[in-house]
Design an enzyme around this catalytic site. Structure first.
Site, PDB file in Angstrom:
ATOM      1  CG  MET A 100      12.401  10.631  51.100  1.00 49.09           C
ATOM      2  SD  MET A 100      12.946  12.025  50.091  1.00 49.09           S
ATOM      3  CE  MET A 100      12.895  11.269  48.487  1.00 49.09           C
ATOM      4  NE  ARG A 101       4.878   9.452  53.905  1.00 50.57           N
ATOM      5  CZ  ARG A 101       4.245   8.783  52.946  1.00 50.57           C
ATOM      6  NH1 ARG A 101       4.920   8.217  51.970  1.00 50.57           N
ATOM      7  NH2 ARG A 101       2.930   8.706  52.946  1.00 50.57           N
ATOM      8  CG  HIS A 119      14.948  21.765  47.047  1.00 50.18           C
ATOM      9  ND1 HIS A 119      14.145  20.646  46.904  1.00 50.18           N
ATOM     10  CD2 HIS A 119      15.214  22.196  45.792  1.00 50.18           C
ATOM     11  CE1 HIS A 119      13.931  20.431  45.625  1.00 50.18           C
ATOM     12  NE2 HIS A 119      14.567  21.344  44.918  1.00 50.18           N
ATOM     13  CG  ASP A 158      10.612  21.687  47.261  1.00 48.46           C
ATOM     14  OD1 ASP A 158      10.881  21.338  48.423  1.00 48.46           O
ATOM     15  OD2 ASP A 158      10.699  20.921  46.288  1.00 48.46           O
TER      16      ASP A 158
HETATM   17  C1  GRF Z   1      19.770  16.274  50.427  1.00 49.65           C
HETATM   18  O1  GRF Z   1      20.280  16.422  49.143  1.00 49.65           O
HETATM   19  C2  GRF Z   1      18.708  17.299  50.691  1.00 49.65           C
HETATM   20  O2  GRF Z   1      18.915  18.500  50.013  1.00 49.65           O
HETATM   21  C3  GRF Z   1      17.453  16.636  50.187  1.00 49.65           C
HETATM   22  O3  GRF Z   1      17.613  15.278  50.499  1.00 49.65           O
HETATM   23  C4  GRF Z   1      19.001  14.964  50.588  1.00 49.65           C
HETATM   24  C5  GRF Z   1      19.233  14.330  51.922  1.00 49.65           C
HETATM   25  O4  GRF Z   1      20.561  13.871  52.054  1.00 49.65           O
HETATM   26  N1  GRF Z   1      16.268  17.228  50.761  1.00 49.65           N
HETATM   27  P1  GRF Z   1      21.065  13.335  53.464  1.00 49.65           P
HETATM   28  O5  GRF Z   1      20.109  12.229  53.871  1.00 49.65           O
HETATM   29  O6  GRF Z   1      21.048  14.475  54.418  1.00 49.65           O
HETATM   30  O7  GRF Z   1      22.440  12.818  53.223  1.00 49.65           O
END
Ligand code: GRF
Length: 213
Positions: A100-101, A119, A158
């Site tokens: 998330m960065r 994604h 993205d």
């Molecule tokens: C997934 O849905 C991925 O597509 C998105 O973040 C989510 C991560 O899920 N980028 P996890 O932590 O792998 O379960």
């Protein structure tokens, strides 16, 4: 074509960057073993100290470390700390899995065409959204199909060259929650597939396109 696997050839070292649950990380580790892919997760880095992904790494006996971004004064110094750890573990491919960065252009250029992200939509549709918001937007848009995308990371969010996509229909009675569950099942197939292609050296980036050889 017959492919000969030579156990003396070192596997591609993979570093996973993740902030949360870690289901894609775990699916990747299991697929690497099951499908005899020539890649090995050498390190998991989380910017969140108590992220479940670190507990999964512990259970799978994969080296892992928390590097909390808040401990660093700048994005660049946080990223430098990650690069030191990734180098220490001989990582050649970086897999973002719910990280998330936003990565700075310096980091992205350092690992050009060596960073993958997943994604939960069919990019370029629904770029820039995260988590359940993606699935909510898909349903509200009325589109009949959704899925997931594994792409190389470039400097725009993205928007990097697409490696693998998997498609599923959107059902009339889908909710953001039900859609996220079905898309996640596809993610767990798509990410190992993209990593396998990378490890087999079959991906060439030409402009916005990825040519699979
Ligand atoms: C997934 O849905 C991925 O597509 C998105 O973040 C989510 C991560 O899920 N980028 P996890 O932590 O792998 O379960």
């Amino acid at each position: 074509m017959t492919r000969y696997y030579n156990s003396s050839v070192p596997k591609v070292g993979i570093g996973v960057l993740a902030s949360g649950r870690g289901s894609n990380f775990e699916a990747l580790v299991r697929a690497l073993k099951r499908d005899a892919i020539d890649g090995e997760v050498k390190l998991v880095i989380s910017n969140v100290e108590d992220a479940p992904v670190l507990r999964r790494a512990e259970a799978l006996e994969i080296p892992h470390v928390a590097i909390p971004h808040r401990d660093y004064k700048s994005r660049e110094s946080f990223e430098r700390a990650m690069i030191i750890e990734l180098n220490r573990c001989d990582v050649r491919l970086i897999c973002l899995a719910g990280f998330m960065r936003i990565l700075s252009p310096v980091f992205v250029r350092h690992y050009e065409n060596h960073i993958l992200n997943i994604h939960p939509s069919l990019l370029p549709a629904f770029a820039g959204l995260q988590g359940i918001e993606v699935h909510r937007a898909v349903i509200e848009s009325g589109t009949r199909f959704t899925g997931c995308t594994v792409h190389f990371v470039n400097e725009a969010v993205d928007a990097g060259p697409i490696v693998v996509q998997r498609v599923i229909p959107v059902r009339q009675d889908d909710t953001p929650g039900s859609l996220s569950v079905r898309v996640l099942i596809e993610e767990h197939q798509a990410y190992p597939e993209a990593v396998r292609l990378f490890c087999e050296n079959r991906l060439t980036v030409e402009g916005k396109r990825v040519i699979v050889g």
